[in-house]
Design a protein around this motif. Structure first.
Motif, PDB file in Angstrom:
ATOM      1  N   LEU A 175       0.841  -1.183   0.000  1.00  0.00           N
ATOM      2  CA  LEU A 175       0.000   0.000   0.000  1.00  0.00           C
ATOM      3  C   LEU A 175       0.884   1.245   0.000  1.00  0.00           C
ATOM      4  O   LEU A 175       2.086   1.168   0.282  1.00  0.00           O
ATOM      5  N   TYR A 176       0.265   2.369  -0.285  1.00  0.00           N
ATOM      6  CA  TYR A 176       1.003   3.627  -0.418  1.00  0.00           C
ATOM      7  C   TYR A 176       0.319   4.713   0.398  1.00  0.00           C
ATOM      8  O   TYR A 176      -0.875   4.646   0.687  1.00  0.00           O
ATOM      9  N   ARG A 177       1.115   5.732   0.738  1.00  0.00           N
ATOM     10  CA  ARG A 177       0.586   6.810   1.574  1.00  0.00           C
ATOM     11  C   ARG A 177       1.397   8.073   1.325  1.00  0.00           C
ATOM     12  O   ARG A 177       2.638   8.035   1.301  1.00  0.00           O
ATOM     13  N   ALA A 178       0.709   9.206   1.123  1.00  0.00           N
ATOM     14  CA  ALA A 178       1.380  10.496   1.023  1.00  0.00           C
ATOM     15  C   ALA A 178       1.874  10.903   2.401  1.00  0.00           C
ATOM     16  O   ALA A 178       1.143  10.795   3.388  1.00  0.00           O
ATOM     17  N   GLN A 179       3.132  11.384   2.476  1.00  0.00           N
ATOM     18  CA  GLN A 179       3.738  11.594   3.788  1.00  0.00           C
ATOM     19  C   GLN A 179       4.707  12.770   3.734  1.00  0.00           C
ATOM     20  O   GLN A 179       5.307  13.070   2.694  1.00  0.00           O
ATOM     21  N   ASN A 188      -4.139   3.640  12.791  1.00  0.00           N
ATOM     22  CA  ASN A 188      -5.304   4.509  12.684  1.00  0.00           C
ATOM     23  C   ASN A 188      -5.117   5.500  11.540  1.00  0.00           C
ATOM     24  O   ASN A 188      -5.206   6.721  11.707  1.00  0.00           O
ATOM     25  N   ILE A 189      -4.813   4.941  10.383  1.00  0.00           N
ATOM     26  CA  ILE A 189      -4.560   5.736   9.190  1.00  0.00           C
ATOM     27  C   ILE A 189      -5.359   5.176   8.017  1.00  0.00           C
ATOM     28  O   ILE A 189      -5.865   4.059   8.060  1.00  0.00           O
ATOM     29  N   ASN A 190      -5.436   5.974   6.978  1.00  0.00           N
ATOM     30  CA  ASN A 190      -5.906   5.517   5.679  1.00  0.00           C
ATOM     31  C   ASN A 190      -4.720   5.433   4.736  1.00  0.00           C
ATOM     32  O   ASN A 190      -3.834   6.298   4.753  1.00  0.00           O
ATOM     33  N   ALA A 191      -4.676   4.373   3.958  1.00  0.00           N
ATOM     34  CA  ALA A 191      -3.674   4.205   2.923  1.00  0.00           C
ATOM     35  C   ALA A 191      -4.410   3.833   1.643  1.00  0.00           C
ATOM     36  O   ALA A 191      -5.644   3.793   1.614  1.00  0.00           O
ATOM     37  N   ALA A 192      -3.681   3.567   0.566  1.00  0.00           N
ATOM     38  CA  ALA A 192      -4.343   3.326  -0.714  1.00  0.00           C
ATOM     39  C   ALA A 192      -3.430   2.530  -1.626  1.00  0.00           C
ATOM     40  O   ALA A 192      -2.227   2.371  -1.351  1.00  0.00           O
ATOM     41  N   ASN A 193      -4.019   2.014  -2.719  1.00  0.00           N
ATOM     42  CA  ASN A 193      -3.143   1.537  -3.776  1.00  0.00           C
ATOM     43  C   ASN A 193      -2.520   2.764  -4.437  1.00  0.00           C
ATOM     44  O   ASN A 193      -2.854   3.913  -4.105  1.00  0.00           O
ATOM     45  N   LEU A 194      -1.622   2.567  -5.370  1.00  0.00           N
ATOM     46  CA  LEU A 194      -0.899   3.718  -5.915  1.00  0.00           C
ATOM     47  C   LEU A 194      -1.846   4.651  -6.673  1.00  0.00           C
ATOM     48  O   LEU A 194      -1.696   5.878  -6.609  1.00  0.00           O
ATOM     49  N   ILE A 223       6.057   9.797  -1.238  1.00  0.00           N
ATOM     50  CA  ILE A 223       5.067   8.721  -1.219  1.00  0.00           C
ATOM     51  C   ILE A 223       5.711   7.521  -0.542  1.00  0.00           C
ATOM     52  O   ILE A 223       6.744   7.018  -1.006  1.00  0.00           O
ATOM     53  N   LEU A 224       5.122   7.091   0.576  1.00  0.00           N
ATOM     54  CA  LEU A 224       5.611   5.914   1.299  1.00  0.00           C
ATOM     55  C   LEU A 224       5.068   4.643   0.662  1.00  0.00           C
ATOM     56  O   LEU A 224       3.940   4.613   0.157  1.00  0.00           O
ATOM     57  N   ARG A 225       5.846   3.574   0.755  1.00  0.00           N
ATOM     58  CA  ARG A 225       5.421   2.240   0.317  1.00  0.00           C
ATOM     59  C   ARG A 225       5.449   1.339   1.545  1.00  0.00           C
ATOM     60  O   ARG A 225       6.448   1.268   2.258  1.00  0.00           O
ATOM     61  N   LEU A 226       4.342   0.630   1.793  1.00  0.00           N
ATOM     62  CA  LEU A 226       4.202  -0.219   2.973  1.00  0.00           C
ATOM     63  C   LEU A 226       3.925  -1.652   2.536  1.00  0.00           C
ATOM     64  O   LEU A 226       3.049  -1.891   1.706  1.00  0.00           O
ATOM     65  N   VAL A 293      -8.305   2.483  -4.976  1.00  0.00           N
ATOM     66  CA  VAL A 293      -8.820   1.791  -3.786  1.00  0.00           C
ATOM     67  C   VAL A 293      -8.193   2.426  -2.554  1.00  0.00           C
ATOM     68  O   VAL A 293      -6.972   2.640  -2.509  1.00  0.00           O
ATOM     69  N   TRP A 294      -9.009   2.716  -1.568  1.00  0.00           N
ATOM     70  CA  TRP A 294      -8.535   3.199  -0.277  1.00  0.00           C
ATOM     71  C   TRP A 294      -8.720   2.114   0.787  1.00  0.00           C
ATOM     72  O   TRP A 294      -9.613   1.264   0.685  1.00  0.00           O
ATOM     73  N   TYR A 295      -7.905   2.194   1.835  1.00  0.00           N
ATOM     74  CA  TYR A 295      -7.927   1.207   2.914  1.00  0.00           C
ATOM     75  C   TYR A 295      -7.900   1.926   4.262  1.00  0.00           C
ATOM     76  O   TYR A 295      -7.429   3.059   4.375  1.00  0.00           O
TER      77      TYR A 295
END
Length: 430
Positions: A175-179, A188-194, A223-226, A293-295
């Motif tokens: 998953l990815y996240r703007a950071q 307790n976060i939202n992440a997403a596909n790219l 952009i973080l990659r998890l 997609v968001w998670y």
């Protein structure tokens, strides 16, 4: 300790528990006495409040049990202090002499005129677990000594079935996240596909949608990659889903939809939503980022913002992040490790564009997919390609059916809708 000192915020064993005024006073006093205890033990007897005078009494002898028995606020506390793995807890044991006292489970008991076995609808939804209504004693005499409780590190706010591992498949994906440049544990976060992350950057962070031309919000620089591991709870799997509803987190606090019901029913599940479903967000008919997609990833104390979360909340409201391999139990559904990042400046340089040029044409599907491909290529160059994502299979209809069935029981099968336009036309002509 003076009574005036007890006006500090009162901490109870778990949020939402209803305590009578004298119980709250005993708990507050107990906190102060425990904090001042000599090292090496907890030299406290159970406490009794009698006519505004604090007295110590022994649960074995019942001393002072009949004193001032008619006073409205004068009774024995139902709580006994105990230390479990370094934490102060209150356990049921010493009883009131007025109403009967009933146990809910091994940790919670209350005194009330009667007790109904099962769920008590007047409790907060998060804590509506069944009452056993085991009577602890009568006439002011201590009831049977309960078996020693297991270490109480937190309270599961969901049915007992969710305390067990599920038979679900373990999903491992990215998953990815703007950071910003800040580094901190993520929960307790939202992440997403790219694709979803690029939509967020385009519409919430960098585009001119917020006025004043192209600007960067929240100090976002990368952009973080998890790398995440996810295993669904059995409650979700039984409804034909591996992911729950994607909830929103605002500064770490779950803001909906219906967080308490979600955790209680399905455990602390990982939620997802496809952009095409338009629920719960984004709601526009066309995001111009097809396939987004968001998670949601629930961690400790998702009911409070980061700045408000207390140690008690984190123990009681554990979240689903757990070490090792997620088991699919209600409090062990996911974990992650950092898997790299790219700087936004790197991304622009990789395609030879300025920031303004890169984010141009935000309502063009084709232009937006080129932005996604540029980010994919840069991540693949640095870390290799990502495996395929598991399908986001949250189904709003199934979730609604489950809620109705839980409240009212299952529906019978519908009769077939057999209207036939041809037959109707034939009848009209005839």
């Amino acid at each position: 300790a003076e009574v005036a000192e007890l006006r500090a915020p009162l901490r109870v064993l778990r949020p939402g528990l209803h305590l009578l005024p004298e119980e709250r006073l005993v708990w507050a006093l107990s906190q102060q006495l425990y904090a001042r205890r000599p090292s090496g033990g907890l030299p406290l007897d159970p406490l009794v409040l009698q006519g505004g005078r604090r007295r110590r009494t022994s649960p074995n002898t019942g001393a002072n049990a009949g004193a001032d028995a008619g006073a409205a606020a004068v009774t024995r506390t139902i709580w006994v202090l105990d230390v479990i793995q370094g934490q102060l807890h209150l356990q049921p044991g010493v009883l009131y002499s007025r109403p009967s006292c009933f146990a809910k489970d091994q940790v919670v008991a209350m005194c009330m005129p009667t007790c109904k076995v099962g769920i008590h609808s007047d409790e907060p939804p998060l804590y509506q677990t069944p009452w056993s209504c085991r009577k602890l004693g009568a006439g002011g005499a201590p009831g049977p000594t309960p078996p020693p409780p297991a270490p109480v590190l937190h309270h599961h706010p969901y049915p007992a079935a969710l305390e067990h591992p599920s038979n679900g498949k373990l999903h491992v994906f990215y998953l990815y996240r703007a950071q910003s440049e800040a580094n901190y544990p993520l929960a307790n976060i939202n992440a997403a596909n790219l694709i979803g992350t690029m939509w967020y950057l385009q519409n919430e962070i960098i585009s001119g949608a917020w006025g004043g031309g192209v600007k960067i919000r929240f100090g976002i620089t990368r952009i973080l990659r998890l790398r995440v591991q996810v295993r669904a709870t059995q409650a979700l799997l039984d409804k034909g889903m591996s992911f729950g509803v994607r909830v929103a987190f605002d500064s770490g606090k779950c803001t909906g939809p219906d967080c308490a019901y979600d955790w209680k029913t399905y455990g602390y599940n990982v939620g997802c939503n496809r952009f095409e479903d338009r629920y719960p967000f984004p709601t526009e008919a066309d995001t111009h980022y097809p396939g987004g997609v968001w998670y949601s990833l629930p961690g400790p104390c998702p009911s409070m913002a980061y700045t408000e979360a207390t140690a008690e909340c984190k123990r009681a409201d554990t979240g689903g992040n757990c070490p090792g391999t997620p088991t699919g139990a209600g409090d062990c559904t996911w974990n992650y490790v950092d898997a790299g990042d790219i700087k936004l400046t790197e991304l622009y340089q990789s395609v030879g564009k300025t920031q303004d040029q890169f984010w141009a044409n935000r309502k063009s599907d084709a232009a937006n997919m080129e932005k996604v491909k540029a980010a994919q290529a840069l991540f693949a160059k640095k870390y290799g390609p990502d495996p395929a994502l598991p399908p986001c299979d949250f189904n709003r209809v199934k979730a609604a059916q489950a809620l109705f069935a839980k409240k009212y029981g299952p529906d019978p099968a519908l009769p077939p809708c057999d209207f036939n336009r041809v037959k109707a036309a034939q009848a009209l002509f005839a």
